[in-house]
Write a protein that holds these residues in place. Structure first.
Motif, PDB file in Angstrom:
ATOM      1  N   UNK A 271       0.831  -1.210   0.000  1.00 52.65           N
ATOM      2  CA  UNK A 271       0.000   0.000   0.000  1.00 52.65           C
ATOM      3  C   UNK A 271       0.867   1.262   0.000  1.00 52.65           C
ATOM      4  N   UNK A 272       1.923   1.241   0.796  1.00 55.47           N
ATOM      5  CA  UNK A 272       2.781   2.430   0.884  1.00 55.47           C
ATOM      6  C   UNK A 272       3.505   2.672  -0.441  1.00 55.47           C
ATOM      7  N   UNK A 273       3.926   1.566  -1.043  1.00 66.02           N
ATOM      8  CA  UNK A 273       4.588   1.646  -2.349  1.00 66.02           C
ATOM      9  C   UNK A 273       3.638   2.253  -3.387  1.00 66.02           C
ATOM     10  N   UNK A 274       2.424   1.712  -3.384  1.00 61.32           N
ATOM     11  CA  UNK A 274       1.388   2.165  -4.331  1.00 61.32           C
ATOM     12  C   UNK A 274       1.096   3.655  -4.123  1.00 61.32           C
ATOM     13  N   UNK A 275       0.954   4.065  -2.851  1.00 61.23           N
ATOM     14  CA  UNK A 275       0.635   5.467  -2.554  1.00 61.23           C
ATOM     15  C   UNK A 275       1.766   6.385  -3.031  1.00 61.23           C
ATOM     16  N   UNK A 276       2.993   5.928  -2.842  1.00 57.98           N
ATOM     17  CA  UNK A 276       4.131   6.728  -3.264  1.00 57.98           C
ATOM     18  C   UNK A 276       4.109   6.922  -4.780  1.00 57.98           C
ATOM     19  N   UNK A 277       3.841   5.811  -5.499  1.00 55.49           N
ATOM     20  CA  UNK A 277       3.787   5.889  -6.960  1.00 55.49           C
ATOM     21  C   UNK A 277       2.690   6.828  -7.444  1.00 55.49           C
ATOM     22  N   UNK A 278       1.582   6.867  -6.695  1.00 53.54           N
ATOM     23  CA  UNK A 278       0.442   7.708  -7.105  1.00 53.54           C
ATOM     24  C   UNK A 278       0.551   9.110  -6.530  1.00 53.54           C
ATOM     25  N   UNK A 279       1.593   9.337  -5.764  1.00 61.71           N
ATOM     26  CA  UNK A 279       1.784  10.621  -5.111  1.00 61.71           C
ATOM     27  C   UNK A 279       0.638  10.962  -4.155  1.00 61.71           C
ATOM     28  N   UNK A 280       0.186   9.926  -3.420  1.00 64.73           N
ATOM     29  CA  UNK A 280      -0.882  10.118  -2.436  1.00 64.73           C
ATOM     30  C   UNK A 280      -0.271  10.133  -1.039  1.00 64.73           C
ATOM     31  N   UNK A 281      -0.885  10.892  -0.174  1.00 67.52           N
ATOM     32  CA  UNK A 281      -0.384  10.959   1.208  1.00 67.52           C
ATOM     33  C   UNK A 281      -1.268  10.165   2.153  1.00 67.52           C
ATOM     34  N   UNK A 282      -0.636   9.293   2.917  1.00 68.81           N
ATOM     35  CA  UNK A 282      -1.369   8.496   3.906  1.00 68.81           C
ATOM     36  C   UNK A 282      -1.387   9.260   5.225  1.00 68.81           C
ATOM     37  N   UNK A 283      -2.584   9.567   5.701  1.00 64.97           N
ATOM     38  CA  UNK A 283      -2.708  10.317   6.959  1.00 64.97           C
ATOM     39  C   UNK A 283      -2.615   9.372   8.155  1.00 64.97           C
ATOM     40  N   UNK A 284      -3.210   8.188   8.007  1.00 67.19           N
ATOM     41  CA  UNK A 284      -3.051   7.205   9.077  1.00 67.19           C
ATOM     42  C   UNK A 284      -3.242   5.804   8.514  1.00 67.19           C
ATOM     43  N   UNK A 285      -2.580   4.846   9.143  1.00 68.77           N
ATOM     44  CA  UNK A 285      -2.637   3.465   8.665  1.00 68.77           C
ATOM     45  C   UNK A 285      -2.497   2.550   9.865  1.00 68.77           C
ATOM     46  N   UNK A 286      -3.496   1.730  10.077  1.00 69.37           N
ATOM     47  CA  UNK A 286      -3.390   0.810  11.214  1.00 69.37           C
ATOM     48  C   UNK A 286      -4.152  -0.483  10.975  1.00 69.37           C
ATOM     49  N   UNK A 287      -3.686  -1.521  11.659  1.00 70.86           N
ATOM     50  CA  UNK A 287      -4.401  -2.785  11.667  1.00 70.86           C
ATOM     51  C   UNK A 287      -5.713  -2.545  12.407  1.00 70.86           C
ATOM     52  N   UNK A 288      -6.819  -2.954  11.785  1.00 68.83           N
ATOM     53  CA  UNK A 288      -8.090  -2.733  12.479  1.00 68.83           C
ATOM     54  C   UNK A 288      -8.253  -3.802  13.557  1.00 68.83           C
ATOM     55  N   UNK A 289      -8.513  -3.350  14.782  1.00 67.37           N
ATOM     56  CA  UNK A 289      -8.679  -4.349  15.834  1.00 67.37           C
ATOM     57  C   UNK A 289     -10.122  -4.844  15.820  1.00 67.37           C
ATOM     58  N   UNK A 290     -10.303  -6.119  16.185  1.00 70.08           N
ATOM     59  CA  UNK A 290     -11.639  -6.700  16.181  1.00 70.08           C
ATOM     60  C   UNK A 290     -12.397  -6.287  17.432  1.00 70.08           C
ATOM     61  N   UNK A 291     -13.678  -6.083  17.261  1.00 70.62           N
ATOM     62  CA  UNK A 291     -14.524  -5.926  18.443  1.00 70.62           C
ATOM     63  C   UNK A 291     -14.797  -7.330  18.970  1.00 70.62           C
ATOM     64  N   UNK A 292     -15.256  -7.403  20.213  1.00 64.32           N
ATOM     65  CA  UNK A 292     -15.605  -8.702  20.788  1.00 64.32           C
ATOM     66  C   UNK A 292     -16.678  -9.375  19.929  1.00 64.32           C
TER      67      UNK A 292
END
Ligand code: ADP
Ligand code: MG
Length: 302
Positions: A271-292
């Motif tokens: 994803x980071x590679x792809x964003x760099x190629x597209x000149x997009x900025x990632x504001x935040x990136x995280x593993x989504x935690x599961x709810x119970x």
């Protein structure tokens, strides 16, 4: 050890309701028994409170076997059955006297009943017939009934089902306070309830235990291949699908996406590679935690 269950099975005719269940609960623990309808929760609770015998395996409370020492077990266990069957024609105090009689409290009955009325917050409704009480107050009567002989272990089968949100909060608080002094096993299919009240959750599905751990560990152990990403610019689904490893997308907004990915891919890197190629900025990136809830669905699907 308060509750010890070993290789317990229960067969109703051809229906296998409990399939080789083993568990241990130590004194003072508050354990939530979670599972979809038909999982076997009530069956397990009925066996632990000597209402029905197991087909095979053993269960004991403080070392007393539910079959060979059932009289001892009954003294140690207070049980609130599913749907809390009560005599609706009886007055609250009259009913509690009836229960006190079953436990042979004799001259101590009145004092104990007063204590229970106080403890379960029944005072303002105590002069009514049970049939005239709201569901929340009926549950209090059911709890008072279960507590009559001051049992060490409380077994509560769906104690909060059918309650309105206010009643729910009250009964949960009551159970939580009881849990400070007693071993409690309660069943529910509400995950938040287990998170709110219990030290530990045992999830059962189709008669088998599929998880037995703290709610935190259950959530963390469930595999979860979902990244939550926010971009500084709007992004289209078609464009995101070009990233190697993407399986499914969910759009929260054009800048905010949930990306489910194939387990073996390092999606973060792709994803980071792809964003760099597209000149997009990632504001935040995280593993989504599961709810119970999501962890529960994962564990009990199929
Ligand atoms: P839960 O409380 O988790 O909803 P139960 O323990 O009530 O589950 O039921 C487990 C399974 O056993 C279900 O498939 C149910 O239909 C079946 N069952 C429960 N009681 C009986 C019974 N008395 N006779 C036949 N089948 C039963
Ligand atoms: Mg049930």
């Amino acid at each position: 050890m308060s509750v010890l269950v070993k290789d317990l099975s229960k067969q109703y005719g051809t229906q296998l309701a409990l399939d080789n269940v083993s568990l241990e609960i130590i004194k003072g623990e508050v354990v939530g028994l979670l599972g979809p309808n038909g999982a076997g929760k009530s069956t397990l609770m009925k066996i632990l409170s000597c209402f029905i015998p197991p087909t095979s395996g053993t269960a004991s409370i403080n070392g007393f076997d539910v079959i060979s020492d059932s009289m001892e077990v009954r003294k140690l266990v207070g049980y609130l059955p599913e749907n809390n069957p009560l005599y609706t024609d009886m007055f609250v105090r009259e009913y509690l006297h009836f229960i006190a009689g079953i436990h042979k409290l004799g001259k101590n009955a009145s004092g104990r009943i007063d204590e229970l009325i106080e403890m379960t917050g029944l005072a303002i409704e105590v002069n009514k017939k049970i049939g005239a009480l709201s569901k929340g107050y009926r549950q209090r009567v059911g709890l008072a009934q279960a507590l009559m002989h001051n049992p060490e272990v409380l077994i509560l089968d769906e104690p909060t089902s059918g309650l309105d949100p206010n009643q729910l909060v009250d009964i949960r608080a009551l159970i939580k306070s009881l849990g400070k002094e007693k071993t409690v096993i309660l069943s529910t299919h509400i995950m938040q309830e287990v998170e709110a009240i219990c030290d530990r959750a045992i999830i059962i599905n189709k008669g088998r235990i599929v998880a037995d751990d703290s709610t935190l560990n259950i959530k963390q152990k469930q595999k979860n291949n979902v990244l939550e990403v926010q971009f500084e610019e709007p992004v289209k689904a078609d464009s995101l699908r070009q990233i190697k490893g993407v399986k499914n997308l969910r759009e929260i907004s054009s800048r905010h996406w949930l990306i489910e990915y194939h387990e073996k891919e390092n999606l973060r890197k792709n994803l980071m590679q792809w964003a760099m190629n597209k000149d997009l900025n990632i504001a935040s990136l995280q593993q989504k935690s599961l709810s119970m809830e999501e962890a529960f669905q994962e564990l009990t699907k199929g």
